[in-house]
Design a protein around this motif. Sequence first.
Motif, mmCIF file in Angstrom:
data_model
loop_
_atom_site.group_PDB
_atom_site.id
_atom_site.type_symbol
_atom_site.label_atom_id
_atom_site.label_comp_id
_atom_site.label_asym_id
_atom_site.label_seq_id
_atom_site.Cartn_x
_atom_site.Cartn_y
_atom_site.Cartn_z
ATOM 1 N N LEU A 60 49.585 85.090 60.613
ATOM 2 C CA LEU A 60 48.671 83.729 59.881
ATOM 3 C C LEU A 60 48.406 84.679 58.723
ATOM 4 N N THR A 61 47.065 85.719 58.639
ATOM 5 C CA THR A 61 47.188 86.125 57.611
ATOM 6 C C THR A 61 47.831 85.793 56.043
ATOM 7 N N ARG A 62 49.165 87.179 56.019
ATOM 8 C CA ARG A 62 49.921 86.786 55.573
ATOM 9 C C ARG A 62 50.690 85.727 55.267
ATOM 10 N N ASN A 63 51.139 84.770 55.463
ATOM 11 C CA ASN A 63 51.011 83.366 55.664
ATOM 12 C C ASN A 63 49.695 83.080 54.587
ATOM 13 N N ASN A 64 48.742 83.393 54.476
ATOM 14 C CA ASN A 64 47.733 82.513 53.684
ATOM 15 C C ASN A 64 47.475 83.372 52.231
ATOM 16 N N LEU A 65 48.054 84.847 52.452
ATOM 17 C CA LEU A 65 48.468 85.066 51.109
ATOM 18 C C LEU A 65 49.679 84.539 50.253
ATOM 19 N N ILE A 66 50.820 84.280 51.680
ATOM 20 C CA ILE A 66 51.882 83.631 50.827
ATOM 21 C C ILE A 66 51.450 82.019 49.577
ATOM 22 N N ASN A 67 50.787 81.851 50.771
ATOM 23 C CA ASN A 67 49.897 80.122 50.274
ATOM 24 C C ASN A 67 50.083 80.353 48.822
ATOM 25 N N LEU A 68 48.169 81.009 48.810
ATOM 26 C CA LEU A 68 47.080 81.768 47.922
ATOM 27 C C LEU A 68 48.371 81.527 46.157
ATOM 28 N N ASP A 69 49.468 82.506 46.314
ATOM 29 C CA ASP A 69 50.854 82.865 45.214
ATOM 30 C C ASP A 69 50.937 81.491 45.358
ATOM 31 N N PHE A 70 51.928 80.196 46.122
ATOM 32 C CA PHE A 70 51.786 79.463 45.932
ATOM 33 C C PHE A 70 51.250 78.243 45.405
ATOM 34 N N GLN A 71 49.659 78.016 46.022
ATOM 35 C CA GLN A 71 48.648 77.080 44.844
ATOM 36 C C GLN A 71 48.269 77.528 43.961
ATOM 37 N N PHE A 72 49.086 78.873 43.511
ATOM 38 C CA PHE A 72 48.003 79.345 42.125
ATOM 39 C C PHE A 72 49.045 79.480 41.074
ATOM 40 N N GLY A 73 50.631 79.618 41.521
ATOM 41 C CA GLY A 73 52.076 79.664 40.793
ATOM 42 C C GLY A 73 51.877 80.757 40.120
ATOM 43 N N LEU A 74 51.761 81.490 41.377
ATOM 44 C CA LEU A 74 52.011 82.989 41.653
ATOM 45 C C LEU A 74 52.979 83.735 42.086
ATOM 46 N N GLU A 75 53.611 84.734 41.987
ATOM 47 C CA GLU A 75 55.330 85.183 43.440
ATOM 48 C C GLU A 75 54.920 86.376 43.608
ATOM 49 N N HIS A 76 54.481 86.308 44.596
ATOM 50 C CA HIS A 76 53.636 88.085 45.289
ATOM 51 C C HIS A 76 52.501 88.712 44.988
ATOM 52 N N LYS A 77 52.096 88.678 44.275
ATOM 53 C CA LYS A 77 50.545 89.039 43.547
ATOM 54 C C LYS A 77 49.693 88.752 45.036
ATOM 55 N N PHE A 78 49.258 87.336 45.298
ATOM 56 C CA PHE A 78 48.348 88.258 46.516
ATOM 57 C C PHE A 78 49.313 88.549 47.866
ATOM 58 N N GLU A 79 50.511 88.673 48.183
ATOM 59 C CA GLU A 79 50.935 89.230 49.292
ATOM 60 C C GLU A 79 51.220 90.394 49.223
ATOM 61 N N LYS A 80 51.071 90.811 47.993
ATOM 62 C CA LYS A 80 51.061 92.242 48.259
ATOM 63 C C LYS A 80 50.013 93.048 48.118
ATOM 64 N N TYR A 81 48.983 92.591 48.521
ATOM 65 C CA TYR A 81 47.560 92.795 49.012
ATOM 66 C C TYR A 81 47.491 93.190 50.772
ATOM 67 N N TYR A 82 48.327 92.603 51.571
ATOM 68 C CA TYR A 82 48.239 91.979 52.275
ATOM 69 C C TYR A 82 47.349 93.063 53.041
ATOM 70 N N VAL A 83 48.287 94.794 52.826
ATOM 71 C CA VAL A 83 47.502 95.214 53.974
ATOM 72 C C VAL A 83 45.537 95.547 53.701
ATOM 73 N N GLU A 84 45.355 95.853 52.317
ATOM 74 C CA GLU A 84 43.819 95.699 51.828
ATOM 75 C C GLU A 84 43.137 94.418 52.551
ATOM 76 N N VAL A 85 43.940 93.879 52.463
ATOM 77 C CA VAL A 85 43.111 92.667 53.378
ATOM 78 C C VAL A 85 43.041 92.575 54.834
ATOM 79 N N LEU A 86 43.914 92.892 55.737
ATOM 80 C CA LEU A 86 43.783 93.561 57.230
ATOM 81 C C LEU A 86 43.064 94.545 57.106
ATOM 82 N N GLN A 87 42.818 95.195 56.671
ATOM 83 C CA GLN A 87 41.862 96.355 56.482
ATOM 84 C C GLN A 87 40.707 95.773 56.234
#
Length: 221
Positions: A60-87
């Motif tokens: 769910l958290t990863r999907n949230n970051l993917i959604n942020l990329d979509f919301q801001f018109g980005l490609e794999h920018k937020f998603e690549k921080y997935y591990v840091e966000v979980l930590q």
Amino acid sequence: MDKFLTFDCYGTLLNEAGLYDKVEEIAEDIGVDGKSARQRFIKYQDDRSNMHPYVDYDLLTRNNLINLDFQFGLEHKFEKYYVEVLQAHRDLKPFPEVIDTLEKFVSLRYKLIMMSNSSWSIIPQNVETLEVPFDVWTAENVHAYKPDLKFFRAVEQNYGLTPENHIHIARGYASDIVPADALDWPSIWVNRDSDKPTDLARPTHEVNKLDEILPILKADA
């Protein structure tokens, strides 16, 4: 008679600000508005429609970051921080009064049970920081997120919870107080932000901080 206290974790015991600060910091590093990213992240995480069909919380958290990329018109920018966000989620800290109050609950011979919309890849470190013994139930255990009554009924049946031996303690109004009311669970709303109820459901008691619960328990003893 055994006595039980069930708890929501995030916002009740642990301060979620550290997680949201991390999302805001990542957004600023990427070059988008941090406050906007923070609010969009929170909104997605709170939207129960994003949890049906069931997905584990880390996904769910990863999907949230993917959604942020979509919301801001980005490609794999937020998603690549997935591990840091979980930590950042694992690193959440208790509110100042929490550990001392939990120790007092234990001294009053209550069994403490955590009911969290989390996953087993995150929750052990969260529990460790609370420094007292907890039984832990996550959405992953029951494949349902609060306020789904399936979660509450599973815990109720496992421990034989009754209005006489149990109180539910939570900050989450819609996620915890409303379903507790539906099941006739006695409840204490830890209303840290002085929110207004958005439903006819009412907690049995309302406090602003966890330590304000102690006189209530002693009065009911």
